[in-house]
Write a protein that holds these residues in place. Structure first.
Motif, short mmCIF file in Angstrom:
data_model
loop_
_atom_site.label_atom_id
_atom_site.label_comp_id
_atom_site.label_asym_id
_atom_site.label_seq_id
_atom_site.Cartn_x
_atom_site.Cartn_y
_atom_site.Cartn_z
N GLN A 98 1.35 2.69 -10.40
CA GLN A 98 1.34 1.25 -10.21
C GLN A 98 2.60 0.88 -9.42
N GLU A 124 -2.29 1.64 -7.45
CA GLU A 124 -2.63 0.23 -7.68
C GLU A 124 -1.39 -0.59 -7.34
N ARG A 144 -6.84 -1.33 -5.23
CA ARG A 144 -6.81 -2.10 -6.47
C ARG A 144 -5.50 -2.87 -6.57
#
Length: 227
Positions: A98, A124, A144
């Motif tokens: 992330q 992401e 994403r």
């Protein structure tokens, strides 16, 4: 329900945050994903650091944006660790990542790396900045994205949808069941941060969260047995 456990800046509760040492520890602890923060250096490198300046987490002073990568490399980021760039983290661990854009200007540089390395399935992109989430989604179709918030108004789910985010990452101390249910109704996942205690973990489960971001590796182990 699968509950995702995400390592916050690696496992910053036990290692120097946002360092390769911290990320490797998080991966070895079995974290489902690793969260990190990105700023642009003066010469355009994607420096992995949370704050806009280096004062808190290194032995240096000054803004990241005013330092070259070479100057950042001279700093001690804790236990002799150096400030890594995003590409080094990708090479050091295999875990899903992330990547949180702390500086809106970093969006384009991050998009370049994701496209060049074909990372749409692995990375992401997160941000507190709606415009950064919208920009990365436009630059990298299919990536994403998640909108992060510490304090928010009743429109937070609408904001996430407006910029194409599929996840909300929200301060667990302010989360309510109403927000979680509204997000889930709209097809959004909800991640709580930071989940650092058994009470936090029970709260996360009670709220029906899809996961939690934590500073400590033992939360991953505890999460398997907390209903």
């Amino acid at each position: 329900m699968t509950f995702l456990t995400i390592g916050h800046r690696g496992v910053m509760g036990v290692e120097p945050e946002n360092t390769l040492r911290s990320f490797v520890h998080a991966e070895r602890a079995g974290m489902d994903a690793i969260e990190l923060d990105l700023h642009l250096s003066k010469d355009g490198a994607l420096a992995v650091m949370h704050d806009a300046d280096v004062d808190r987490t290194t032995d240096g002073t000054g803004l990241i944006a005013e330092k070259t990568l070479a100057e950042l490399r001279e700093l001690d980021a804790g236990l002799g660790e150096r400030v890594p760039v995003f590409e080094e983290v990708l090479d050091a661990v295999r875990s899903p990542v992330q990547a949180e854009i702390k500086d809106v200007a970093a969006a384009r540089a991050l998009a370049d790396v994701i496209r060049r390395r074909d990372l749409v399935d692995r990375v992401e992109v997160l941000s507190f900045h709606d415009e950064a989430v919208a920009e990365i989604a436009q630059l990298v179709p299919g990536v994403r994205t998640a909108l992060v918030a510490s304090r928010w108004k009743s429109d937070v789910v609408d904001r996430a949808k407006a910029v194409g985010a599929t996840t909300l990452v929200l301060n667990i101390r302010r989360l309510t069941l109403e927000v979680v249910e509204q997000a889930h109704t709209e097809g959004l996942k909800v991640i709580g941060w930071v989940v650092n205690t058994q009470d936090h973990l029970r709260l996360a489960r009670g709220l029906g969260l899809d996961g939690g971001t934590t500073d400590f590796p033992e939360i991953r182990r505890a999460g398997r047995f907390t209903a």
